[in-house]
Each structure stands twice: as structure tokens, then as C-alpha cells.
Design an enzyme around this catalytic site. Sequence first.
Site, mmCIF file in Angstrom:
data_model
loop_
_atom_site.group_PDB
_atom_site.id
_atom_site.type_symbol
_atom_site.label_atom_id
_atom_site.label_comp_id
_atom_site.label_asym_id
_atom_site.label_seq_id
_atom_site.Cartn_x
_atom_site.Cartn_y
_atom_site.Cartn_z
ATOM 1 N N GLU A 140 0.811 -1.228 0.000
ATOM 2 C CA GLU A 140 0.000 0.000 0.000
ATOM 3 C C GLU A 140 0.837 1.269 0.000
ATOM 4 O O GLU A 140 0.327 2.351 0.285
ATOM 5 C CB GLU A 140 -0.929 0.001 1.225
ATOM 6 C CG GLU A 140 -1.934 -1.125 1.184
ATOM 7 C CD GLU A 140 -2.841 -1.141 2.399
ATOM 8 O OE1 GLU A 140 -2.569 -0.422 3.375
ATOM 9 O OE2 GLU A 140 -3.839 -1.877 2.354
ATOM 10 N N LYS A 150 -15.682 -1.656 3.294
ATOM 11 C CA LYS A 150 -15.013 -2.040 2.051
ATOM 12 C C LYS A 150 -16.095 -2.689 1.206
ATOM 13 O O LYS A 150 -16.591 -3.771 1.561
ATOM 14 C CB LYS A 150 -13.915 -3.076 2.316
ATOM 15 C CG LYS A 150 -12.674 -2.562 3.023
ATOM 16 C CD LYS A 150 -11.791 -3.755 3.398
ATOM 17 C CE LYS A 150 -10.470 -3.327 3.990
ATOM 18 N NZ LYS A 150 -9.797 -4.457 4.702
HETATM 19 C C1 2PG Z 1 -6.862 -3.962 5.631
HETATM 20 C C2 2PG Z 1 -6.660 -3.821 4.151
HETATM 21 C C3 2PG Z 1 -6.426 -2.460 3.638
HETATM 22 P P1 2PG Z 1 -6.319 -5.938 2.712
HETATM 23 O O1 2PG Z 1 -6.537 -4.978 6.235
HETATM 24 O O2 2PG Z 1 -7.446 -3.079 6.227
HETATM 25 O O3 2PG Z 1 -5.472 -1.727 4.322
HETATM 26 O O4 2PG Z 1 -5.766 -4.750 3.655
HETATM 27 O O5 2PG Z 1 -6.923 -5.296 1.528
HETATM 28 O O6 2PG Z 1 -5.102 -6.741 2.392
HETATM 29 O O7 2PG Z 1 -7.331 -6.696 3.524
HETATM 30 MG MG MG Z 2 -7.624 -4.109 8.132
#
Ligand code: 2PG
Ligand code: MG
Length: 412
Positions: free
Chosen positions: A199, A331
Site C-alpha cells: 500500500e 469495504k
Molecule cells: C486492511 C486492508 C487495507 P487488505 O486490512 O485493512 O489496508 O488490507 O486489503 O489486504 O485486507
Molecule cells: Mg484491516
Amino acid sequence: MPKITSIKGRLLYNSRGSKTIEVDIVSDKSHLGRVCAPSGASVGKYEAVSFPDNNPEKSLVALNSNLKKFIGLDPSNLKSIHDTIRKIDSSTSYSKIGGSVAFAVTIAAVDSAAKALGIPLFKLLTKDTDLRFPFPLGNILGGGAHAGPGTPDIQEILICAKGSKTVNDAIEVNFAVHKELRKILQKNDPGFTNGRGDEGGWAPKLDNQKALELSAKACENLGYTLGKEVSLGVDFASSTQWSEKKKKYVYDREGFENTPEEQIEFVSEIIKKYKLVYAEDAVHEEAFEEMAILTSKFPKVLITGDDLVVTNTEILKKAAKLKACNAAILKVNQSGSLYDALEFAKEAHKNKIRLITSHRSGEAIDSHITHIGIATKSKMLKVGVVGGERVAKLNELLRITEYDLIHGMAEI
Ligand code: 2PG
Ligand code: MG
């Protein structure tokens, strides 16, 4: 009322170079909504599945055999787009068509509708006119599932310029801290390669405490007081460390283990020492009771559930009942469709759980989530600091300032 005149899916790549799906939806033969699905590395157990059998090709085949069902629909009617997807795949985790298709189709539809109607996407997604800018929350140092051996076990150290009065200032402060941290890391280790995690956060060979210490130093070197102009946050992503067999958190890289009680102590010490404004997934994804302990202990800190609630309305209801968090990550691809995610946002508001709209570690250069963060009245927008696919979301915040429709920063 606009109408969908064409829809097309294709396979292409995310920021990690992994295959994903992109969907184009055109309304009234002229307004293109285009969305590429992101994907996570630290994935919650109860998230929507990205692709059937982990295979993007299967998603594309499933979409291609159902394209006609979307033609003629009103793309601004998110519920009808969602219901059409649900007729194709009624499984809870979108295992037939893939959450990535649900994500891309629903967002491409509203993107196309906003263009047809000549309004910004966030205006289409909410009737509320009392809107604020979320604070950008960005990864300055990465470890865990987002970076290689030798980096900290904890996944993300984050910066948030919570004293900023404007979104421009908040973004600039985050860039400045990220840059200052590089200088500090180079000084600390002349062998530091400037390597970065998935990221865009620096990925140095450091243990957890030293990583936090140097991150705090970056803020202080710039004249900031932690907890005032800027604050640090941490995504512990604790499910990565949790061993169901040992019933312990195993910090492989640093070489120690925490019992659930020790984990609460470990996290509490970090929150206090570094005056964190934000602590995500401080315990593993099924530890609702331990999360509740932290939530009652730190009412002023955003005790945030990510893997804990996976943008799932039913799980959020349980978390609210148990007072397991006072903030939640949103998300869209965890829940699948944008409709699901907006229902989740409603439930969060009902329970006074603050929202943080978030990117995934594998991203596209799209910036729709910036609009989704504003429309859902998110307090923060977790989108990283640097990297083209991260800056794209921050730049969209700046473009949105030109509409003069949003007044001031969110209250955290
Ligand atoms: C998280 C995310 C984004 P990932 O854990 O919050 O930062 O990571 O997309 O790998 O779940
Ligand atoms: Mg997370």
C-alpha cells in the site's frame, strides 16, 4: 431516466499484478461507467468471495452469460441492479458470480448514471446535503501480510492529520510525514532500500516497537505533537497472528506470543504510548468480547472492526449489541455489491458506529470509493499515502473541493 444500453466485462490486472475483473456499463449509448475490482491480502473469513473457485475467468463467464438481464435497467436504481445480480447469484458470499462482479457492476451502474444525470457520484448516492470531507488515513509503514520477512508483524502504521482544517492540508501533512519517515529510516539503517509494502508504506526491517517509535519521530521532527495536529493509527490485522491451535497471537517475526489477555495489554500500551486515534482489528476476527473490552477502555479512540465485521450488516448488528467496536471499516468488496455496503452504512449510523471507507491492498486507479466515503459520511478515508492507485483517491478528494458542495472536515 437513463437506461443501460450496453455492459461488458474484461479481465485485467490490479496493483499487485494479479488478475481481476473490470466492468463497463454505458447508459443512453453515451455515458460510460467503468470499474475495476480490488482485492485484499489479509482477507476476513466471512467476506464475500472475490471469484468463484478463486478464478477470475469463471466470474467473467458467469457475467457474460447474464449480460442481457441488465440492458434497459435504470442505472441510478441501485436496488434494481442489486436485485438482478441476486437473481443470478443468491448465495450469501456471492460464490457463484464472485463479489468482484457484484462490486464492479453495481458501482459501474451508478457511475454511468451520475454521468448521464450530470451530477457527481456522491450526490447520486445520498440525498443528505450536510456532507463533510473524511480525513485521509494513510499507510506510512507496512508489515504483516503487506510486506516481506523482517518487517513488523503488525500490518500498518497509519497517519491522520486530524488537526487539519482543510482536506488539502490533511493530504499534504500525510505526504510530509511519509517523506520525513523515509529520511529517518535511512539514517537508522544505511542499508534501507526505500522498499515499500503493497500500500505504499515503507517496509523496513524493524520490530513493532521500533517501527512505531520512528513513525512518531517523523511527526515530531516536523514540529507536530502526536494527538494534536497529527495522530498515528495502527491496523493490527490480528487475525494474521492468531493461532486457533495455540489460542495465542504468534508474533513470528519479532519472536513472541500473546495470550488473549496479553494481547489486550500489548494493544493498550501502544494506544497509550503513541496516543493513537485509531486501532483496527486489535484482536482477531472472532474475539468480540476482547474488542468490547478495548472499546470500553478507550472511548476516545476509534476502536475499529475490519475483519471483525467484514462490511456485513448482520455481523455489525452483533458487534453493536456486544459494543465490540465504536467504528467500522466499509469495504464494498467485502460485502459484494454497493447496495449491500450502503445498507451496512445505514446500520452503522443507526448504532452510532463511525465509518471508515477503505481501499484494499490490491487496488485499481479508480476513485469511486472517495465518493462512497463522502456519501456514507465516513469519518476517514483509508486509501494510503503514495502510489498511483492510492494518490488517485486523494486527488479525487481535491477535485471534489471544486464543487463547493461539502463544507469542512468530518468530526472525529
Ligand atoms: C486492511 C486492508 C487495507 P487488505 O486490512 O485493512 O489496508 O488490507 O486489503 O489486504 O485486507
Ligand atoms: Mg484491516
